[in-house]
Structures are given as structure tokens and as C-alpha cells.
Design an enzyme around this catalytic site. Structure first.
Site, PDB file in Angstrom:
ATOM      1  N   THR A  80      83.281 -27.978  -1.650  1.00  0.00           N
ATOM      2  CA  THR A  80      84.155 -29.132  -1.448  1.00  0.00           C
ATOM      3  C   THR A  80      85.216 -28.847  -0.381  1.00  0.00           C
ATOM      4  O   THR A  80      85.781 -27.748  -0.333  1.00  0.00           O
ATOM      5  CB  THR A  80      84.811 -29.497  -2.794  1.00  0.00           C
ATOM      6  N   SER A 132      96.149  -4.336   7.157  1.00  0.00           N
ATOM      7  CA  SER A 132      97.257  -4.570   6.232  1.00  0.00           C
ATOM      8  C   SER A 132      97.553  -3.380   5.337  1.00  0.00           C
ATOM      9  O   SER A 132      98.629  -3.310   4.765  1.00  0.00           O
ATOM     10  CB  SER A 132      96.975  -5.788   5.378  1.00  0.00           C
ATOM     11  N   THR A 134      90.795  -0.913  -3.013  1.00  0.00           N
ATOM     12  CA  THR A 134      91.484  -1.485  -1.859  1.00  0.00           C
ATOM     13  C   THR A 134      91.672  -0.420  -0.773  1.00  0.00           C
ATOM     14  O   THR A 134      91.547  -0.694   0.415  1.00  0.00           O
ATOM     15  CB  THR A 134      92.842  -2.077  -2.284  1.00  0.00           C
ATOM     16  N   LYS A 165      98.636 -16.708   4.214  1.00  0.00           N
ATOM     17  CA  LYS A 165      99.606 -15.600   4.273  1.00  0.00           C
ATOM     18  C   LYS A 165     100.844 -16.079   5.047  1.00  0.00           C
ATOM     19  O   LYS A 165     101.627 -16.828   4.493  1.00  0.00           O
ATOM     20  CB  LYS A 165      98.916 -14.346   4.783  1.00  0.00           C
ATOM     21  N   ARG A 198      93.494  -2.554 -13.259  1.00  0.00           N
ATOM     22  CA  ARG A 198      94.518  -3.410 -12.657  1.00  0.00           C
ATOM     23  C   ARG A 198      95.175  -4.324 -13.680  1.00  0.00           C
ATOM     24  O   ARG A 198      94.488  -4.914 -14.511  1.00  0.00           O
ATOM     25  CB  ARG A 198      93.896  -4.281 -11.564  1.00  0.00           C
ATOM     26  N   HIS A 221      96.361 -10.907   9.190  1.00  0.00           N
ATOM     27  CA  HIS A 221      97.715 -10.349   9.013  1.00  0.00           C
ATOM     28  C   HIS A 221      98.548 -10.443  10.285  1.00  0.00           C
ATOM     29  O   HIS A 221      99.537  -9.733  10.432  1.00  0.00           O
ATOM     30  CB  HIS A 221      97.639  -8.911   8.509  1.00  0.00           C
ATOM     31  N   THR A 226      93.804 -16.842   8.325  1.00  0.00           N
ATOM     32  CA  THR A 226      94.052 -17.475   7.028  1.00  0.00           C
ATOM     33  C   THR A 226      95.237 -18.425   7.156  1.00  0.00           C
ATOM     34  O   THR A 226      96.110 -18.227   8.004  1.00  0.00           O
ATOM     35  CB  THR A 226      94.348 -16.426   5.940  1.00  0.00           C
ATOM     36  N   SER A 274      81.013  -2.056  13.045  1.00  0.00           N
ATOM     37  CA  SER A 274      82.151  -2.426  12.218  1.00  0.00           C
ATOM     38  C   SER A 274      83.193  -1.310  12.166  1.00  0.00           C
ATOM     39  O   SER A 274      82.846  -0.134  11.983  1.00  0.00           O
ATOM     40  CB  SER A 274      81.592  -2.709  10.801  1.00  0.00           C
TER      41      SER A 274
END
Ligand SMILES: *Cc1c(COP(=O)(O)O)cnc(C)c1O
Length: 401
Positions: free
Chosen positions: A277, A188, A362, A247, A21, A216, A244, A136
Site C-alpha cells: 500500500t 552510522s 548490528t 531520520k 535486546r 545518514h 530515508t 559491496s
């Protein structure tokens, strides 16, 4: 051991497979998105980004930027502690309350990222629920796989987006064992959408909890941008809704929403929540501003879906290997890592269009692809230029390997 040689040979193996990559150095300028400045060893060029997960362009929205600047001047840069070591501010408390309200749940918890949320929640559930079994979806994201694996709980896979196969897998498990069905709403890389109601129905029949990754989908689907579970009217049938802030909300951080008791349990037992934190106040404030704006005003996501339809129409009849989808994600099948990278490089060097190659791990080997993500800010002219560029590049390298 020769450690250096080990690192070098592992990298060499990746290179020889075409899976090494490289990162494009892209300076996104406020006011110009989806345009960015691409920096290389030899100079800079203006490029158009077609693969960002800043799906709505909220990463540059003036309301979000103003809220964050104000928060920095009012509250400073960092929190200086974990949530228990003086890191909790009113901004965290309000954001968690409003995320819960968005998803119609009792409570919500913030995490450092969506990845950390998935890892922390699933690893804690699997570790502490006695005899827990995960069931899953075959195409779940790496962060959920990491969480399930780190819990060391038993895991079974059901066929992607297939409630019948889920029913079969659950039917083979002992009825009394605690079970968690783990899946996503919008996938995604495929761009497809899970039959959330049917999966929830099967799970209920087997007395199984549900864990849904809406990363997503949040901001983009549902009347207030809460995601597919909101759109399909099934938010109350999902135990854990994970999302999230990085995004479509355009900021940073992750969260999970669900029953108050479950959130209190995760807050109390998940190392990935406890020992890190708290998010900077400006992050919480920016995410809240973005979420509120998208909840109150559907016009930005309506524009997204209109642009997605325009791109899909423009690709029709071109002969390009478009994978048909029901979401805002438009994948193009390539099926070979070297060719995939070559197409991406040609798009960038000849046409100043940036679409990153998607390769193993991926996606599975042999399913390498490009993934187009239109935003409300891509114009008709951008779409025309993209389609012309794709046709040109496919004619050059598309079928060669
Ligand atoms: C990106 C992604 C995550 C991680 O979210 P971050 O906030 O970027 O860490 C989790 N799940 C899925 C499906 C994702 O694509």
C-alpha cells in the site's frame, strides 16, 4: 518438533551471550525533545535521549506537524491501495519530483521505508540484470545485504571505504558483466564518511553502476541537505541515490533517486514497490515540508554540526574511548556486549541519560559500542551532564567485564 522449546532455547542462547535486546519505552513529548518520559514497571522518569536518529529534531518541528495535520483533515488517514490500485495522490507525485530535484536526478521513487527501498531495488537489479555482480562495502547495512542476498546474484566484498581494494576486486571480474558497487556515504555505526568521488571514479573506470545509501546524510550534508554526494559535487556520477524520510527528515518512508529509465524499471519490476500500500498522504506531505524547509534553510544543520563539535571538544582529554569521526556520529568503543549493556543501564538508572547499547548483529562481536548522536536541541548543559555521567559510569563498569 517442540516449537516452543526451540524459540525458548534460541532466546536463551542470546541472553547468555549478552545479546538479548530489550526496548526502552520512551514517550517523546513535543517541545521537550531530546527529553522523554521513560516508562518502566515501577514508574516513570524524565530522561535525555542521546542516541536518536531524529538527528535534527524535525520529528517535532511545528511546520512538519502543521502540514501533516492539515493533510489528514484534507485527504484522510490512509491511501487504501498500492500505487497502481488508486494509491497514488498528488502528494506522492510532488514528493517524488522534489526528491529527484534535491538529488539532481531525473526521477525518484517512494518506498514504505529505507529498508524496503534497499531490499527492493537491489534484489530486483540482481535478479534481472543478466549475470549481475554486486561489489559491496564490507560494512554495508543489513537492508542492502538482504537485497543482494535475495537477488541470488554473485557478490564480492571490498574493504571498507577503500577505493584501491574496490579497484582490485573489480579488476578480477569479467569486463563485460553488469556490475553494481554498493556503498553508503555516512556509516552510522563507525561515523566515518566514504570517499564517494574516488569510489565513483574507480567504478566508472570499470564500467560499473553505483548504488549509494545516503540514509545518514540526507538533510544534514550539502548546501541543500541532499547528502554527501551533493557536498562533494558528485551527484551526477551516482546511478542510484537511496535515502530515508525517517531520520533527519523526521517523518517516515524511504526512496531511491536516479535515471528516469532505471526508476521506471524498478517501478515496473520490484515486488517491494508494486505489492504494498502507498504511504499515507500525510506522511508524504510531512516529509515534503521537512525536506523543503531543510533545503531552503541551512541553519538547522549548521546548528547540528556546531553541537557535534561542542560534544567532541567536551570529550577531549577525558580518557573516554571516543572513536574519532568526521561526521555527526560519535561512537564510544566498549568491545563487550555485557559491559556495553551495563554502561547503558547505569547511564539510564543513575543519570537518566538514554544511549542504547550497540551489539551483535548490528556490529561485529568484540566491537560493541555506544553511539552518541547530538542534535541541534542538546544544550551545553546537556553536554556537560553527559560527559560527567560517562566519566562516572566508565569509572564504575567501563573496564570490568
Ligand atoms: C536506518 C537505515 C536504513 C533503513 O531506513 P528506514 O527508513 O529506517 O527503514 C537503511 N540504510 C541504513 C544505512 C540505515 O541505517
Amino acid at each position: 518438533m517442540d516449537y516452543e522449546a526451540f524459540f525458548a532455547s534460541a532466546i536463551e542462547r542470546l541472553r547468555s551471550e549478552g545479546n538479548y535486546r530489550t526496548f526502552a519505552d520512551l514517550d517523546r513529548r513535543v517541545g521537550d525533545f531530546p527529553r522523554a518520559t521513560h516508562k518502566t514497571a515501577t514508574g516513570t522518569a524524565d530522561v535525555t535521549i542521546w542516541c536518536s536518529n531524529d538527528y535534527l529534531g524535525m520529528g517535532q518541528h511545528e511546520v512538519v506537524r502543521a502540514a501533516m495535520k492539515e493533510a489528514i483533515d484534507a485527504s484522510g488517514s490512509g491511501t487504501g491501495g498500492t500505487r497502481s490500485i488508486s494509491g497514488t495522490s498528488p502528494h506522492h507525485v510532488v514528493l517524488e519530483r522534489e526528491l529527484a530535484a534535491l538529488h539532481g536526478t531525473e526521477s525518484a521513487l517512494l518506498f514504505t521505508s529505507g529498508y524496503v527501498a534497499n531490499e527492493a531495488v537491489l534484489s530486483t537489479l540482481g535478479r534481472l540484470l543478466p549475470g549481475c555482480v554486486f561489489v559491496s562495502d564490507a560494512l554495508n547495512h543489513a537492508s542492502m545485504i538482504a537485497g543482494m542476498r535475495n537477488s541470488r546474484a554473485e557478490k564480492h566484498i571490498f574493504a571498507h571505504n577503500d577505493p584501491e581494494d574496490l579497484d582490485r576486486v573489480l579488476g578480477q571480474l569479467e569486463p563485460g558483466r553488469p556490475k553494481v558497487v554498493v556503498f553508503e556515504s555516512v556509516y552510522s555505526m563507525e561515523g566515518d564518511i566514504a570517499p564517494v568521488a574516488e569510489i565513483a571514479e574507480v567504478a566508472e573506470r570499470h564500467g560499473t553502476m553505483t548504488y549509494l545509501d545516503e540514509v545518514h546524510a540526507v538533510g544534514m550534508y550539502g548546501a541543500r541537505g541532499a547528502g554527501i554526494a551533493e557536498r562533494d559535487g558528485v551527484q551526477d556520477r551516482i546511478a542510484f541515490i537511496q535515502g530515508t524520510l525517517a531520520k533527519a527528515f523526521g517523518v517516515f518512508g524511504g526512496y531511491v533517486a536516479g535515471w528516469a529509465r532505471a526508476m521506471d524499471f524498478i517501478r515496473s519490476f520490484a515486488p517491494g514497490f508494486i505489492f504494498t500500500t502507498a504511504l499515507p498522504p500525510a506522511i508524504a506531505v510531512g516529509a515534503l515540508a521537512s525536506m523543503r524547509l531543510l533545503a531552503a534553510d541551512p541553519s538547522i544543520r549548521e546548528r547540528l554540526h556546531e553541537r557535534v563539535a561542542a560534544l567532541k571538544r567536551a570529550l577531549e582529554g577525558t580518557g573516554l574511548p571516543v572513536m574519532p569521526t568526521a561526521s555527526h556520529i560519535v561512537p564510544l568503543h566498549v568491545g563487550h556486549p555485557v559491559r556495553c549493556r551495563a554502561i547503558s543501564e547505569e547511564l539510564l538508572s543513575r543519570h537518566r541519560i538514554y544511549v542504547q547499547p550497540i551489539v551483535h548483529p548490528t556490529v561485529p562481536k568484540g566491537t560493541e559500542r555506544l553511539r552518541l548522536t547530538p542534535t541541534p536541541l542538546h544544550t551545553d548543559e546537556d553536554i556537560r551532564r553527559l560527559v560527567d555521567a560517562l566519566r562516572d559510569v566508565w569509572a564504575r563498569v567501563g573496564t570490568k567485564s
